[in-house]
Design a protein around this motif. Structure first.
Motif, PDB file in Angstrom:
ATOM      1  N   ASP A  16      -8.617  29.681 -24.905  1.00 37.32           N
ATOM      2  CA  ASP A  16      -8.864  28.641 -25.541  1.00 37.32           C
ATOM      3  C   ASP A  16      -8.126  29.048 -26.839  1.00 37.32           C
ATOM      4  O   ASP A  16      -7.862  29.928 -27.292  1.00 37.32           O
ATOM      5  CB  ASP A  16     -10.802  28.623 -25.710  1.00 37.32           C
ATOM      6  CG  ASP A  16     -10.864  29.744 -26.032  1.00 37.32           C
ATOM      7  OD1 ASP A  16      -9.646  30.234 -27.108  1.00 37.32           O
ATOM      8  OD2 ASP A  16     -12.369  30.610 -26.143  1.00 37.32           O
ATOM      9  N   ALA A  17      -8.539  27.404 -27.568  1.00 40.14           N
ATOM     10  CA  ALA A  17      -7.833  27.669 -28.752  1.00 40.14           C
ATOM     11  C   ALA A  17      -8.498  27.693 -30.147  1.00 40.14           C
ATOM     12  O   ALA A  17      -8.603  27.726 -31.149  1.00 40.14           O
ATOM     13  CB  ALA A  17      -6.776  26.444 -29.426  1.00 40.14           C
ATOM     14  N   ILE A  18      -9.482  28.598 -29.786  1.00 39.63           N
ATOM     15  CA  ILE A  18     -10.411  29.024 -31.088  1.00 39.63           C
ATOM     16  C   ILE A  18     -10.285  29.904 -31.548  1.00 39.63           C
ATOM     17  O   ILE A  18     -10.269  30.823 -31.299  1.00 39.63           O
ATOM     18  CB  ILE A  18     -12.140  29.251 -29.997  1.00 39.63           C
ATOM     19  CG1 ILE A  18     -12.864  27.315 -29.269  1.00 39.63           C
ATOM     20  CG2 ILE A  18     -13.209  29.828 -31.461  1.00 39.63           C
ATOM     21  CD1 ILE A  18     -12.297  26.118 -30.315  1.00 39.63           C
ATOM     22  N   TYR A  19      -9.913  30.524 -32.876  1.00 37.94           N
ATOM     23  CA  TYR A  19      -9.433  31.263 -33.823  1.00 37.94           C
ATOM     24  C   TYR A  19     -10.969  31.760 -34.047  1.00 37.94           C
ATOM     25  O   TYR A  19     -11.802  31.556 -34.073  1.00 37.94           O
ATOM     26  CB  TYR A  19      -9.033  30.626 -35.570  1.00 37.94           C
ATOM     27  CG  TYR A  19      -8.301  30.280 -34.802  1.00 37.94           C
ATOM     28  CD1 TYR A  19      -6.948  30.743 -34.999  1.00 37.94           C
ATOM     29  CD2 TYR A  19      -8.100  28.763 -35.216  1.00 37.94           C
ATOM     30  CE1 TYR A  19      -5.685  29.953 -35.224  1.00 37.94           C
ATOM     31  CE2 TYR A  19      -6.671  27.586 -35.260  1.00 37.94           C
ATOM     32  CZ  TYR A  19      -5.482  28.204 -34.718  1.00 37.94           C
ATOM     33  OH  TYR A  19      -3.695  28.068 -34.789  1.00 37.94           O
ATOM     34  N   ASP A  20     -10.084  33.240 -33.825  1.00 33.57           N
ATOM     35  CA  ASP A  20     -11.604  34.172 -34.434  1.00 33.57           C
ATOM     36  C   ASP A  20     -12.044  34.442 -35.926  1.00 33.57           C
ATOM     37  O   ASP A  20     -11.111  34.158 -36.022  1.00 33.57           O
ATOM     38  CB  ASP A  20     -11.158  35.593 -33.788  1.00 33.57           C
ATOM     39  CG  ASP A  20     -11.514  36.959 -33.668  1.00 33.57           C
ATOM     40  OD1 ASP A  20     -12.095  37.491 -35.217  1.00 33.57           O
ATOM     41  OD2 ASP A  20     -11.959  37.497 -32.741  1.00 33.57           O
TER      42      ASP A  20
END
Length: 359
Positions: free
Chosen positions: A323-327
């Motif tokens: 996914d492209a959800i930032y840590d």
């Protein structure tokens, strides 16, 4: 002495993971038969091949392990009949006729937050998705409607893959990822085919997202708007006269000039602009910031729209994890957490601190 009521009481706290209501209240416990210290229990799921089957099975078994006097049991997972599905839907939606979708009711306590941009490619959808996750981590009940019917990308950013909304009769249950409820045109277009629709059909689809999807209790509904000031943007402004708006831009002069038109449209339709998010503001390496796309675009836009810059999101790539959800520990994740807190404060300032009933 073991009783049917004892079994039902133990199962009452077990919730359907998609709608977050008790499986007992939803009529999912079809049968409980007691013979001495043994019980035969049948729990029915909404559809065959329910993707959350294993989760429900595990939760039911954990609940049964707490029942006094229950030595052994047989647990069967079945599928609802048409009548049981109709009852399931009635419990969720109530028996009262609602010509106006619950979310669009003037008494609705849901706050709508439109995330808009003047042009594509500025990261509007990435901002929407990461802001939604950050708000959910703060404890808000969050939904996302991917209103960019032509350029839908929210499911890809969330890494949803092939998962689809559950259909019960004519009611859809949104996909849930990172504790955010999501609906998108992506789920209804086979093989990534283009959507070739005109204004009236677009508006009808948006109304279906409100009327045919069971959202449950939502505090904040984010709308990932199509770029620009076309039919969809106008439809949303008309459907949601009290929605707030966040304008996304990059630092370049041309991007902010186009974004200003979207902000002007919001002002002309009496929508409050909460502020500007400047995306791809800079790239940081070895402690030094590099302004690849220039500087000051967000400030110029905020000044023109008489609002403020809510956040400057640094340029970066999310980890390769599907996914492209930032840590949360990355500079981008930290920026989104600050943005969520800023928006939360603005919401509380309008609705009174802690009083969600005024959403």
């Amino acid at each position: 002495m073991l009783t049917e009521q004892a079994i039902l009481d133990a199962l009452r706290p077990v919730q359907d993971p998609e709608v977050h209501k008790s499986i007992v209240e939803l009529g999912m416990v079809r049968k409980v038969e007691i013979k001495g210290d043994h019980a035969a229990i049948e729990v029915v799921l909404t559809i065959a091949g329910c993707p959350l089957r294993n989760k429900i099975d595990m939760d039911v078994r954990e609940a049964l392990a707490q029942v006094d006097g229950l030595k052994t049991y047989d647990l069967q997972l079945g599928t609802m009949t048409d009548e049981e599905r109709a009852n399931f839907r009635a419990v969720l939606q109530g028996t009262k006729d609602q010509p106006v979708p619950t979310l669009l009711d003037p008494e609705s306590k849901t706050l709508f937050l439109a995330i808009a941009s003047g042009k594509g490619g500025v990261g509007k959808s990435t901002v929407t998705a990461n802001l939604a996750v950050a708000l959910a981590k703060m404890g808000y009940r969050v939904g996302v409607i991917d209103a960019d019917i032509y350029g839908f990308s929210i499911p890809g950013i969330f890494g949803i893959g092939d998962q689809k909304p559950t259909l019960i009769d004519n009611m859809l249950l949104p996909v849930i990822k990172h504790d955010v409820k999501i609906i998108s045109m992506h789920f209804f277009v086979p093989d990534n085919r283009p959507v070739i629709w005109r204004g009236p059909m677009l508006g009808k689809m948006m109304r279906n997202f409100f009327a045919e999807v069971h959202w449950g209790d939502i505090d904040i509904m984010l709308l990932d708007m199509p770029p620009g000031t076309g039919d969809m943007a106008l439809d949303v402004h008309q459907m949601l006269p009290k929605s707030k708006e966040v304008i996304v831009t990059t630092p370049q002069l041309h991007a902010t000039e186009v974004a200003a038109r979207v902000g002007t449209m919001a002002i002309q339709t009496n929508h409050e602009i909460l502020g500007v998010v400047e995306n791809m503001s800079y790239f940081e390496a070895h402690g030094e910031k590099h302004y690849i796309f220039g500087k000051g675009g967000g400030e110029r836009l905020a000044l023109e729209l008489k609002t403020e810059v809510l956040a400057q999101i640094p340029l970066g790539v999310a980890e390769e994890k599907g996914d492209a959800i930032y840590d949360p520990q990355t500079p981008q994740g930290e920026a989104y957490a600050r943005l969520a807190k800023t928006i939360g404060r603005k919401i509380d300032a309008v609705t009174m601190v802690g009083d969600r009933e005024n959403f």
